[in-house]
Scaffold this motif. Sequence first.
Motif, PDB file in Angstrom:
ATOM      1  N   ASN A 145      41.756  48.997  91.858  1.00  0.00           N
ATOM      2  CA  ASN A 145      41.318  48.613  93.205  1.00  0.00           C
ATOM      3  C   ASN A 145      40.297  49.606  93.741  1.00  0.00           C
ATOM      4  O   ASN A 145      40.572  50.812  93.820  1.00  0.00           O
ATOM      5  CB  ASN A 145      42.509  48.557  94.156  1.00  0.00           C
ATOM      6  N   LEU A 146      39.135  49.098  94.092  1.00  0.00           N
ATOM      7  CA  LEU A 146      38.079  49.914  94.677  1.00  0.00           C
ATOM      8  C   LEU A 146      37.856  49.450  96.110  1.00  0.00           C
ATOM      9  O   LEU A 146      37.692  48.254  96.373  1.00  0.00           O
ATOM     10  CB  LEU A 146      36.793  49.771  93.868  1.00  0.00           C
ATOM     11  N   TYR A 147      37.862  50.404  97.036  1.00  0.00           N
ATOM     12  CA  TYR A 147      37.653  50.110  98.452  1.00  0.00           C
ATOM     13  C   TYR A 147      36.403  50.858  98.909  1.00  0.00           C
ATOM     14  O   TYR A 147      36.202  52.025  98.558  1.00  0.00           O
ATOM     15  CB  TYR A 147      38.845  50.546  99.301  1.00  0.00           C
ATOM     16  N   VAL A 148      35.594  50.148  99.710  1.00  0.00           N
ATOM     17  CA  VAL A 148      34.356  50.728 100.225  1.00  0.00           C
ATOM     18  C   VAL A 148      34.331  50.545 101.736  1.00  0.00           C
ATOM     19  O   VAL A 148      34.551  49.426 102.249  1.00  0.00           O
ATOM     20  CB  VAL A 148      33.115  50.064  99.597  1.00  0.00           C
ATOM     21  N   GLY A 149      34.081  51.643 102.454  1.00  0.00           N
ATOM     22  CA  GLY A 149      33.932  51.587 103.906  1.00  0.00           C
ATOM     23  C   GLY A 149      32.474  51.723 104.278  1.00  0.00           C
ATOM     24  O   GLY A 149      31.760  52.578 103.727  1.00  0.00           O
TER      25      GLY A 149
ATOM     26  N   TYR B  63      35.581  46.817 102.226  1.00  0.00           N
ATOM     27  CA  TYR B  63      35.444  45.868 101.129  1.00  0.00           C
ATOM     28  C   TYR B  63      36.457  46.226 100.046  1.00  0.00           C
ATOM     29  O   TYR B  63      36.701  47.406  99.741  1.00  0.00           O
ATOM     30  CB  TYR B  63      34.034  45.925 100.539  1.00  0.00           C
ATOM     31  N   HIS B  64      37.041  45.202  99.430  1.00  0.00           N
ATOM     32  CA  HIS B  64      38.007  45.385  98.343  1.00  0.00           C
ATOM     33  C   HIS B  64      37.443  44.738  97.083  1.00  0.00           C
ATOM     34  O   HIS B  64      37.123  43.542  97.074  1.00  0.00           O
ATOM     35  CB  HIS B  64      39.353  44.754  98.718  1.00  0.00           C
ATOM     36  N   PHE B  65      37.341  45.554  95.989  1.00  0.00           N
ATOM     37  CA  PHE B  65      36.852  45.064  94.700  1.00  0.00           C
ATOM     38  C   PHE B  65      37.904  45.352  93.623  1.00  0.00           C
ATOM     39  O   PHE B  65      38.688  46.302  93.724  1.00  0.00           O
ATOM     40  CB  PHE B  65      35.548  45.759  94.299  1.00  0.00           C
ATOM     41  N   LEU B  66      37.885  44.510  92.582  1.00  0.00           N
ATOM     42  CA  LEU B  66      38.659  44.789  91.366  1.00  0.00           C
ATOM     43  C   LEU B  66      37.684  45.232  90.285  1.00  0.00           C
ATOM     44  O   LEU B  66      36.701  44.526  89.994  1.00  0.00           O
ATOM     45  CB  LEU B  66      39.428  43.560  90.904  1.00  0.00           C
ATOM     46  N   LEU B  67      37.966  46.412  89.700  1.00  0.00           N
ATOM     47  CA  LEU B  67      37.097  46.961  88.655  1.00  0.00           C
ATOM     48  C   LEU B  67      37.620  46.545  87.278  1.00  0.00           C
ATOM     49  O   LEU B  67      38.810  46.653  86.995  1.00  0.00           O
ATOM     50  CB  LEU B  67      37.056  48.482  88.741  1.00  0.00           C
ATOM     51  N   GLU B  68      36.722  46.094  86.442  1.00  0.00           N
ATOM     52  CA  GLU B  68      37.056  45.741  85.059  1.00  0.00           C
ATOM     53  C   GLU B  68      36.187  46.584  84.140  1.00  0.00           C
ATOM     54  O   GLU B  68      34.956  46.544  84.223  1.00  0.00           O
ATOM     55  CB  GLU B  68      36.784  44.260  84.818  1.00  0.00           C
ATOM     56  N   GLU B  69      36.830  47.367  83.288  1.00  0.00           N
ATOM     57  CA  GLU B  69      36.081  48.245  82.377  1.00  0.00           C
ATOM     58  C   GLU B  69      35.915  47.556  81.035  1.00  0.00           C
ATOM     59  O   GLU B  69      36.858  46.985  80.490  1.00  0.00           O
ATOM     60  CB  GLU B  69      36.807  49.577  82.192  1.00  0.00           C
TER      61      GLU B  69
ATOM     62  N   PHE C 195      31.178  48.630  83.748  1.00  0.00           N
ATOM     63  CA  PHE C 195      32.150  48.199  84.747  1.00  0.00           C
ATOM     64  C   PHE C 195      31.636  46.947  85.449  1.00  0.00           C
ATOM     65  O   PHE C 195      30.440  46.822  85.769  1.00  0.00           O
ATOM     66  CB  PHE C 195      32.392  49.298  85.783  1.00  0.00           C
ATOM     67  N   THR C 196      32.576  46.047  85.659  1.00  0.00           N
ATOM     68  CA  THR C 196      32.282  44.839  86.429  1.00  0.00           C
ATOM     69  C   THR C 196      33.161  44.847  87.666  1.00  0.00           C
ATOM     70  O   THR C 196      34.393  44.956  87.561  1.00  0.00           O
ATOM     71  CB  THR C 196      32.564  43.577  85.604  1.00  0.00           C
ATOM     72  N   ALA C 197      32.552  44.753  88.843  1.00  0.00           N
ATOM     73  CA  ALA C 197      33.298  44.756  90.106  1.00  0.00           C
ATOM     74  C   ALA C 197      33.360  43.329  90.646  1.00  0.00           C
ATOM     75  O   ALA C 197      32.329  42.679  90.816  1.00  0.00           O
ATOM     76  CB  ALA C 197      32.637  45.679  91.121  1.00  0.00           C
ATOM     77  N   THR C 198      34.571  42.866  90.876  1.00  0.00           N
ATOM     78  CA  THR C 198      34.768  41.518  91.433  1.00  0.00           C
ATOM     79  C   THR C 198      35.245  41.664  92.871  1.00  0.00           C
ATOM     80  O   THR C 198      36.307  42.254  93.123  1.00  0.00           O
ATOM     81  CB  THR C 198      35.804  40.745  90.626  1.00  0.00           C
ATOM     82  N   LYS C 199      34.471  41.099  93.800  1.00  0.00           N
ATOM     83  CA  LYS C 199      34.820  41.228  95.217  1.00  0.00           C
ATOM     84  C   LYS C 199      36.020  40.338  95.537  1.00  0.00           C
ATOM     85  O   LYS C 199      36.051  39.155  95.212  1.00  0.00           O
ATOM     86  CB  LYS C 199      33.626  40.834  96.083  1.00  0.00           C
TER      87      LYS C 199
END
Length: 891
Positions: free
Chosen positions: A67-71, A78-84, A94-98
């Motif tokens: 889980n990646l969060y960006v302020g 924003y909440h993203f799921l990272l796929e390596e 890395f692929t980030a899915t919002k």
Amino acid sequence: MFLLYCPWVNPMLVFYPQVHLPRRKSDQPADMMSTKAFSLVSAVERELLMGDKERVNIECVECCGRNLYVGTSDCFVYHFLLEENTLPAGTATFTATKQLHRHLGFKKPVNELRAASALNRLLVLCDNCITLVNMMSLEPVPSGARIKGATAFALNENPVSGDPFCVEVCIISVKRRTIQVFMVYEDRVQIVREVSTPEQPLAVAVDGHFLCLALTTQYIILNYSTGVAQDLFPYCSEEKRPIVKRIGRQEFLLAGPGGLGMFATVAGISQRAPVHWSENVVGAAICFPYVIALDDEFITVHSMLDQQQKQTLPFKEGHILQDFEGRVIVATSKGVYILVPLPLEKQIQDLLASRRVEEALILAKGARRNIPKEKFQVMYRRILQQAGFIQFAQLQFLEAKELFRSGQLDVRELISLYPFLLPTSSSFTRSHPPLHEYADLNQLTQGDQEKMAKCKRFLMSYLNEVRSTEVANGYKEDIDTALLKLYAEADHDSLLDLLVTENFCLLTDSAAWLEKHKKYFALGLLYHSNNQDAAAVQLWVNIVNGEIHDSTRSDLYEYVVDFLTHSLDRELVWQYAGWALQKSEEVGVQVFTKRPLNEQQKSSFNPDDVITCLKKYPKALVKYLEHLVVDRSLQKEEYHTRLALLYLDEVLRQGPSTGGRGAEVTETQAKLRQLLQKSDLYRVHFLMDRIQGAGLPMESAILHGKLEEHEEALRILVHELRDFSAAEDYCLWRSEGRAPPYRQRLFHTLLAIYLGPGPSAPELTVAAVDLLNHHATEFDAAQVLQLLPGTWSVQLLCPFLTGAMRDSVHTRRTAQVAVGLAKSENLIYKYDKMKLKGSSVRLSDKKLCQMCQNPFCEPVFVRYPNGGLVHTHCAASRQTNPSSPSPGTRT
């Protein structure tokens, strides 16, 4: 070592061993910056995050698992799921899915994000307020719990509460010079401590009860439980942005003055040397064993192990650098990137490939904490072995040896570099992947003979050291065979030492190699160590005979004789005894005379068989008979008689010394006389017949003495040899161990010869007087006085008469003392007897014998001093009584 002092640093932080601080990136040599520890990979592109919004900027990031969060600056989270993913070339992408985004309802930017995965909560700081939102839905908690009045906060990753359903949060309050500690639960918060600070805090990190604070003018460590503060070092907050980061248990990383990244523990001391980074650093992260720093142009990577700068990555407009559970994220205002570490093994192999051994070893040691123990040990041993070969190739033999031993190198890996050293029967194959890039020593040294010689000397030394250690277990044959080949090729003195001690040299390979290098004596030792003594002796015999040349030993003949002397192979000794005797009778006979006298060898070499063998070698035969008669003291008439005859034959051959006193005696004649005197086993009559007429009066006198013909023996000594001292010695010799009358008779016989009838020679008179005066105690004075001529004066015989009188008086007084002692002893016995008789003894048929317990049938008994009565026959059958003195004291 010297002490590095920085006047602006707390004295507790400034003393550490000498450290060579790395240069800034502009001054850093290229080879020190060529380590590729990280690669920069894009994670979230600008279009995915904010589309075409030009004025929206990234303010903070948080990563928890995937889980990646960006302020952002417009108050969105924003909440993203990272796929390596890993590309075929090994590069990570890395692929980030919002997932979703949510506005927090403020008009201020999101300042900080922190995930509390145990609570499924995300802590969001915005507009001086920390809001608790759901990590998945980003919805605020229904209770509306929040912390107000916060300018910055930090989670305690080493909590003191022990409650798994809460997290500890430390905030910098909007209240001046105030730090507050909260307990945060799923739907509520609770303040537990408020602490005042000396100055306004600007940044905070927490570990347990300890706060590391960046104040306005200095860094401090503050224990919020006790209130005790420890000053660290000053800095100016107006000139640079403070950095306070927890990097491990009770340890923090701080941005210090002069572009130094300083390490400090909660005790206020530095256990690591600082790293030298940019003056304008704006962020720092840890990805062990590296410290990563961000400034306005570059990302720099320093090693925590040796403080050297390892890598520089260009990165403009970066303003966020954080590490999340080993993942390092860096961001600009428009995009998010991930620093992907290269596997440590790959980094280490790259360093080794660049011949940077020390750096590779430091990095390998530092990797221990991140790799399972067994896997690390396997990896580290291999790295040590690789490093050893690199040092070996650079002729750094001392360093190479230590690395080989520490890495437990299979020594055959090293031996295999040397052509033909491994045995042909060896099944060894090199490690795969290989530990080095060299086919053999020729390639490594490029044909340089001097280097090749140095490498061979090193291998000799190394193999000699390890052959008796655990390193050699399992392949001792390979090690010893290689060592033998090296010694033989170099004509090294240790070749013989190797072969005369326990060794595991393979016979086929070693024999061919020794023969190739003409080491025939060593080849014989090799045969001997492989229980092929016949081959060994034959080879040595060929060298002695000159059939083959080997100058290793100038005394090889004596060595072969000694070898046969100690050999247990009876047939081998008999086979080469003749050869040894032909070379030298005196030395060759040692094969028999110097053998150890154990029973097995006694039975293997019967003296009669040896004597038969030695008949053709008279000198050897004499030596052997001397060995039997003198050294072994064998009591056999044949040996004694034969030795005496051999002595006699040699004396007769040399021509006997017939003179009297002062005549020189040959060594053989002296041995003959000594044998005739000391031995009682030879055939006296047989020897007497051989001596008759041979002109050997002394020997004849000795033989007459053996036949108890003393008068004839003394006549020869006195009248033929005129050797009066020999005559006196004869009397002493023949009377040795005999009774005094026997000796007296001999001396009287000698005196009688001196004083015998016929014309008296003056020298006989003198000899008689000397005899009496020197041996007065050996004569009966009364008999002597009757024999002496009346013309002799008393003064002439004064010593004799004085000695005789003394002896007579001594004898009389000794007899008187003996009589007195006997009378005293008799008186004691009489007293004991009278005392015993003074008491009565009552004997009846009811009295029992103390020994047999039967009654007395007649009035005859034995009484012991203790009063016990026994039968006479019981006392006679018993030598001692346990409860009384010996039977001799009975009455």
